[in-house]
Design a protein around this motif. Structure first.
Motif, PDB file in Angstrom:
ATOM      1  N   ARG A  83     -14.260 -16.390  -6.543  1.00  0.00           N
ATOM      2  CA  ARG A  83     -15.081 -18.177  -6.259  1.00  0.00           C
ATOM      3  C   ARG A  83     -13.662 -17.984  -5.396  1.00  0.00           C
ATOM      4  NH1 ARG A  83     -19.676 -17.821  -6.189  1.00  0.00           N
ATOM      5  NH2 ARG A  83     -20.553 -19.671  -5.759  1.00  0.00           N
ATOM      6  N   GLY A 120      -7.313  -9.639   7.629  1.00  0.00           N
ATOM      7  CA  GLY A 120      -6.398  -8.950   6.368  1.00  0.00           C
ATOM      8  C   GLY A 120      -6.451  -6.741   7.626  1.00  0.00           C
ATOM      9  N   ASP A 180       0.124  -2.571   2.952  1.00  0.00           N
ATOM     10  CA  ASP A 180      -1.584  -2.991   3.362  1.00  0.00           C
ATOM     11  C   ASP A 180      -0.931  -3.876   1.634  1.00  0.00           C
ATOM     12  OD1 ASP A 180      -3.346  -4.101   2.618  1.00  0.00           O
ATOM     13  OD2 ASP A 180      -5.284  -2.192   2.912  1.00  0.00           O
ATOM     14  N   HIS A 235      -3.526  -7.674  -1.181  1.00  0.00           N
ATOM     15  CA  HIS A 235      -4.090  -8.192  -3.013  1.00  0.00           C
ATOM     16  C   HIS A 235      -2.578  -9.257  -3.015  1.00  0.00           C
ATOM     17  CE1 HIS A 235      -7.106  -4.871  -3.472  1.00  0.00           C
ATOM     18  NE2 HIS A 235      -6.755  -5.518  -2.445  1.00  0.00           N
ATOM     19  N   SER A 258      -4.210 -10.231   3.413  1.00  0.00           N
ATOM     20  CA  SER A 258      -5.197 -11.288   3.929  1.00  0.00           C
ATOM     21  C   SER A 258      -5.875 -12.467   2.769  1.00  0.00           C
ATOM     22  CB  SER A 258      -6.473 -10.393   2.701  1.00  0.00           C
ATOM     23  OG  SER A 258      -7.822 -10.500   3.259  1.00  0.00           O
ATOM     24  N   LYS A 306      -9.823 -13.907  -1.652  1.00  0.00           N
ATOM     25  CA  LYS A 306      -8.382 -14.057  -2.072  1.00  0.00           C
ATOM     26  C   LYS A 306      -8.208 -15.041  -2.614  1.00  0.00           C
ATOM     27  CE  LYS A 306      -7.897  -9.456   0.031  1.00  0.00           C
ATOM     28  NZ  LYS A 306      -9.660  -9.530   0.041  1.00  0.00           N
ATOM     29  N   ARG A 335     -17.738  -5.608  -9.878  1.00  0.00           N
ATOM     30  CA  ARG A 335     -17.276  -5.268  -8.886  1.00  0.00           C
ATOM     31  C   ARG A 335     -16.467  -4.208  -9.275  1.00  0.00           C
ATOM     32  NH1 ARG A 335     -19.433  -8.090  -4.616  1.00  0.00           N
ATOM     33  NH2 ARG A 335     -18.946  -6.058  -3.372  1.00  0.00           N
ATOM     34  N   TYR A 392     -14.549  -2.140  -7.410  1.00  0.00           N
ATOM     35  CA  TYR A 392     -13.029  -2.482  -6.820  1.00  0.00           C
ATOM     36  C   TYR A 392     -11.943  -1.137  -7.299  1.00  0.00           C
ATOM     37  CZ  TYR A 392     -14.828  -6.613  -4.819  1.00  0.00           C
ATOM     38  OH  TYR A 392     -15.297  -7.704  -4.104  1.00  0.00           O
TER      39      TYR A 392
HETATM   40  N1  T4K Z   1      -6.493  -4.663   3.127  1.00  0.00           N
HETATM   41  C1  T4K Z   1      -7.363  -4.106   1.172  1.00  0.00           C
HETATM   42  C2  T4K Z   1      -6.304  -3.770   0.233  1.00  0.00           C
HETATM   43  C3  T4K Z   1      -8.284  -4.780   1.341  1.00  0.00           C
HETATM   44  O1  T4K Z   1      -8.602  -5.071  -0.245  1.00  0.00           O
HETATM   45  C4  T4K Z   1      -9.093  -6.342   2.672  1.00  0.00           C
HETATM   46  C5  T4K Z   1     -10.011  -6.483   2.039  1.00  0.00           C
HETATM   47  C6  T4K Z   1      -8.434  -5.180   3.299  1.00  0.00           C
HETATM   48  C7  T4K Z   1      -7.600  -4.844   3.772  1.00  0.00           C
HETATM   49  C8  T4K Z   1      -8.721  -5.984   4.555  1.00  0.00           C
HETATM   50  O2  T4K Z   1      -8.797  -7.845   4.252  1.00  0.00           O
HETATM   51  P1  T4K Z   1     -10.082  -8.848   5.263  1.00  0.00           P
HETATM   52  O3  T4K Z   1     -10.434  -8.013   6.898  1.00  0.00           O
HETATM   53  O4  T4K Z   1     -10.828  -8.790   4.345  1.00  0.00           O
HETATM   54  O5  T4K Z   1      -8.959 -10.318   5.354  1.00  0.00           O
HETATM   55  C9  T4K Z   1     -14.738  -8.056  -1.003  1.00  0.00           C
HETATM   56  C10 T4K Z   1     -13.735  -8.769   1.179  1.00  0.00           C
HETATM   57  O6  T4K Z   1     -15.036  -8.988   1.694  1.00  0.00           O
HETATM   58  C11 T4K Z   1     -12.749  -8.387   1.495  1.00  0.00           C
HETATM   59  O7  T4K Z   1     -11.974  -9.225   2.234  1.00  0.00           O
HETATM   60  C12 T4K Z   1     -11.570  -7.617   0.547  1.00  0.00           C
HETATM   61  N2  T4K Z   1     -10.706  -6.842   0.712  1.00  0.00           N
HETATM   62  C13 T4K Z   1     -12.367  -6.922  -0.455  1.00  0.00           C
HETATM   63  C14 T4K Z   1     -11.648  -5.869  -1.682  1.00  0.00           C
HETATM   64  O8  T4K Z   1     -13.434  -7.846  -1.672  1.00  0.00           O
HETATM   65  P2  T4K Z   1     -16.904  -7.322  -1.031  1.00  0.00           P
HETATM   66  O9  T4K Z   1     -17.708  -6.554   0.029  1.00  0.00           O
HETATM   67  O10 T4K Z   1     -16.519  -6.817  -2.652  1.00  0.00           O
HETATM   68  O11 T4K Z   1     -17.281  -8.791  -0.372  1.00  0.00           O
HETATM   69  P3  T4K Z   1     -18.467  -9.668  -1.179  1.00  0.00           P
HETATM   70  O12 T4K Z   1     -18.847 -10.632   0.057  1.00  0.00           O
HETATM   71  O13 T4K Z   1     -19.172  -9.010  -1.846  1.00  0.00           O
HETATM   72  O14 T4K Z   1     -17.967 -11.057  -1.839  1.00  0.00           O
HETATM   73  C15 T4K Z   1     -17.469 -10.902  -3.039  1.00  0.00           C
HETATM   74  C16 T4K Z   1     -17.183 -12.014  -5.075  1.00  0.00           C
HETATM   75  O15 T4K Z   1     -17.122 -13.246  -4.201  1.00  0.00           O
HETATM   76  C17 T4K Z   1     -19.068 -12.447  -4.284  1.00  0.00           C
HETATM   77  O16 T4K Z   1     -19.942 -11.786  -4.806  1.00  0.00           O
HETATM   78  C18 T4K Z   1     -19.170 -13.985  -4.649  1.00  0.00           C
HETATM   79  C19 T4K Z   1     -17.570 -14.589  -3.912  1.00  0.00           C
HETATM   80  N3  T4K Z   1     -17.703 -14.931  -2.716  1.00  0.00           N
HETATM   81  C20 T4K Z   1     -17.607 -14.260  -1.930  1.00  0.00           C
HETATM   82  C21 T4K Z   1     -17.741 -14.599  -0.572  1.00  0.00           C
HETATM   83  C22 T4K Z   1     -17.409 -13.938   1.045  1.00  0.00           C
HETATM   84  C23 T4K Z   1     -17.751 -16.180  -2.723  1.00  0.00           C
HETATM   85  O17 T4K Z   1     -18.388 -16.651  -3.508  1.00  0.00           O
HETATM   86  N4  T4K Z   1     -17.961 -16.923  -1.157  1.00  0.00           N
HETATM   87  C24 T4K Z   1     -17.660 -16.442  -0.088  1.00  0.00           C
HETATM   88  O18 T4K Z   1     -17.166 -17.161   0.512  1.00  0.00           O
HETATM   89  O19 T4K Z   1     -15.024  -7.009   0.150  1.00  0.00           O
END
Ligand code: T4K
Length: 373
Positions: A12, A63, A158, A161, A182, A187, A313, A315
Motif C-alpha cells: 500500500r 522508472g 536498474d 527497488h 522508480s 515503491k 505477488r 515478482y
Molecule cells: N524496474 C524495475 C525493477 C521495476 O520493478 C519497475 C517497476 C520499473 C523498473 C519501472 O518503474 P515505473 O515505470 O513503474 O516507475 C508494480 C508497479 O506498477 C511497478 O512500478 C513495479 N516495478 C512492479 C514490481 O510492481 P503491478 O502490476 O504489480 O502493480 P499493481 O497495480 O498490481 O499494484 C500492486 C499492489 O499494490 C496492488 O495489488 C494494490 C497496491 N496498490 C497499487 C497501486 C498502483 C495500491 O494500494 N495503490 C496503488 O495506487 O506492478
C-alpha cells in the motif's frame, strides 16, 4: 481498525499527512508553476542528491522513462547483457531503444545477475550491462564494475527497488555509470508516479536533462530528438514530504521484516531471501522461496492466500525470457537460465508496507503456518 476479512495487498502506498501536502499545494496555486523545472522540482533534486550521496540526480516521470533516458544518453548500439529476472520495464526499455537484450542467469543467493556469466556473454556487439538490484539487494557491484571497465562497456543499474539502500557503507545508487530509480506508488519512496536518473558526470547529467525535455535547449534550438519525461511540481512536492517521513517508514518496514523472519524460522519450505551483512536494507519487499519442503507449491500457496483475501505477488514470474517478444532469443533458452527459471517458479512476495498492522501480518503468517501442518 482492520477487520478480520479486509483484503491485504502486497503493498500500500505510504502517504504523508494530507494537511502537509495542502500547504505545498497552496504554494503551487500561488505561483502557478506546475511543471518544467519548478521550485519544488529543483528542491527535490538537491535534497535527493544530498540524501543519496550522489553528484547528479535528474528527476523524471517514472522508472521506465528513467531507464529509457539513461540508455539513450549512454549512446548504445547492438546488444545489452541483462537479467531475465525483473519487472518487464527492464527489458522493454532495452528493446524500445532498438537494442537486443541478451539474458544471462542469476545467482541463487540474491537472484541478481551473475558476473561470471555476464563476462562469458560479452562479444564484439555488446555495448552495455543492465543489471537490477532485485528487491533492493545489491548486485556484485565490484565485479560488475571491473568487468565493465575491462571491456569498455557502460554499466547501468536498474535500481528501481534500491532507494535508500546502502552497501558497504556507501549509497548503492552511487555505483555504475547510471542508476535509475522508480518512485511509483508501490515503491518504498513514492511520488505516485516518478523516477530519477543518477549520473556520474556533468556531461551525462546535461544529456539526461536535454533528453527528458524533448531535446530543447532554448526557444529556438532543438539539437536532439528527446522525449517528454519531466516530473511535475505536484509529484516533486509529494517527494519532499515523503523524504521527511522516510526514516519512520523504513523503521516500520524493518519490524515487519523481522517478524516474518522470526515466524518462518520453524516453517520448512518457506525460505526468506537472505540480506547480506554488508547491506543496510530498505525492506521494500519480502520475498520468500516456497521450496519442495512446503506441502503446497508456490502457486497453490498464492491461490490459498487469496481465499483468505491476502494478495501476495509472484515478482518475478513469468521470466522476461518467457514473454512473447523475447522467447525466441537464443539467450532465452531455459537451459541458459536454470536458476532464474527455478526462482520464478518458487518466488512469492508477501505483504509489507508501513501501515501493515501486526494483526494483519499475523493473518498472513497464520495462514502459511496452518497450511504447513
Ligand atoms: N524496474 C524495475 C525493477 C521495476 O520493478 C519497475 C517497476 C520499473 C523498473 C519501472 O518503474 P515505473 O515505470 O513503474 O516507475 C508494480 C508497479 O506498477 C511497478 O512500478 C513495479 N516495478 C512492479 C514490481 O510492481 P503491478 O502490476 O504489480 O502493480 P499493481 O497495480 O498490481 O499494484 C500492486 C499492489 O499494490 C496492488 O495489488 C494494490 C497496491 N496498490 C497499487 C497501486 C498502483 C495500491 O494500494 N495503490 C496503488 O495506487 O506492478
Amino acid at each position: 481498525m482492520a477487520s478480520r476479512d479486509d483484503p491485504i495487498f502486497v503493498t500500500r502506498p505510504f502517504l504523508p499527512p494530507l494537511s502537509e501536502l495542502v500547504t505545498y499545494l497552496e504554494e503551487i496555486w500561488a505561483t502557478r508553476i506546475v511543471t518544467n523545472n519548478g521550485p519544488f522540482h529543483e528542491r527535490l533534486q538537491r535534497e535527493l542528491e544530498a540524501f543519496l550521496e550522489v553528484p547528479h540526480v535528474s528527476l523524471v516521470a517514472n522508472g521506465m522513462l528513467a531507464l529509457e533516458t539513461a540508455l539513450e544518453t549512454a549512446s548504445l548500439a547492438g546488444e545489452v547483457i541483462t537479467t531475465p529476472y525483473s519487472f518487464v520495464a527492464t527489458s522493454h526499455a532495452v528493446a524500445r531503444r532498438q537494442l537486443t537484450p541478451v539474458f544471462v542467469d542469476i545467482r541463487s543467493k540474491d537472484l541478481n545477475i551473475d558476473p561470471a556469466l555476464v563476462e562469458a556473454a560479452i562479444n564484439n556487439r555488446t555495448s552495455a550491462i543492465v543489471a537490477v538490484h532485485c528487491y533492493g539487494n545489491p548486485c556484485d557491484v565490484t565485479a560488475l564494475d571491473e568487468i565493465a571497465r575491462r571491456h569498455g562497456l557502460k554499466l547501468i543499474y536498474d535500481a528501481a527497488h534500491a532507494f535508500a539502500v546502502r552497501h558497504c557503507g556507501r549509497s548503492l545508487v552511487s555505483w555504475g555509470d547510471y542508476a535509475t530509480l522508480s518512485f511509483h506508488g508501490t515503491k518504498m519512496f513514492n511520488t505516485f508516479e516518478g523516477g530519477a536518473v543518477i549520473t556520474r558526470t556533468d556531461r551525462s547529467e546535461e544529456a539526461v536533462k536535454l533528453n527528458r525535455n524533448f531535446g530543447i535547449t532554448s526557444e529556438v534550438t532543438v539539437p536532439v530528438i528527446g522525449t517528454n519525461a519531466k516530473m511535475s511540481e505536484f509529484n516533486a512536492a509529494l517527494g519532499l514530504l515523503q523524504l521527511k517521513h522516510l526514516d519512520d517508514a523504513i523503521r516500520a518496514r524493518r519490524m515487519i521484516d523481522e517478524r516474518y523472519r522470526l515466524a518462518f524460522r520453524d516453517i520448512p519450505g518457506i525460505v526468506p531471501l537472505a540480506v547480506a551483512e554488508t547491506t543496510e536494507a530498505n525492506y521494500s519487499y519480502f520475498p520468500v522461496l516456497v521450496t519442495e519442503e512446503y506441502p503446497l507449491s508456490r502457486d497453490e500457496l498464492y491461490d490459498s492466500l487469496k481465499t483468505d483475501n491476502v494478495f501476495s505477488r509472484r515478482y518475478f514470474f513469468p521470466l522476461l525470457s518467457h514473454l512473447p517478444m523475447y522467447k525466441e532469443l537464443p539467450s532465452s533458452n531455459a537451459t541458459n537460465l536454470p536458476i532464474a527459471n527455478r526462482a520464478a517458479d518458487q518466488i512469492l512476495c508477501l505483504p509489507i508496507y508501513p501501515d501493515l498492522s501486526e494483526q494483519s501480518q499475523f493473518r498472513v503468517i497464520d495462514h502459511i503456518r496452518k497450511k504447513a501442518k
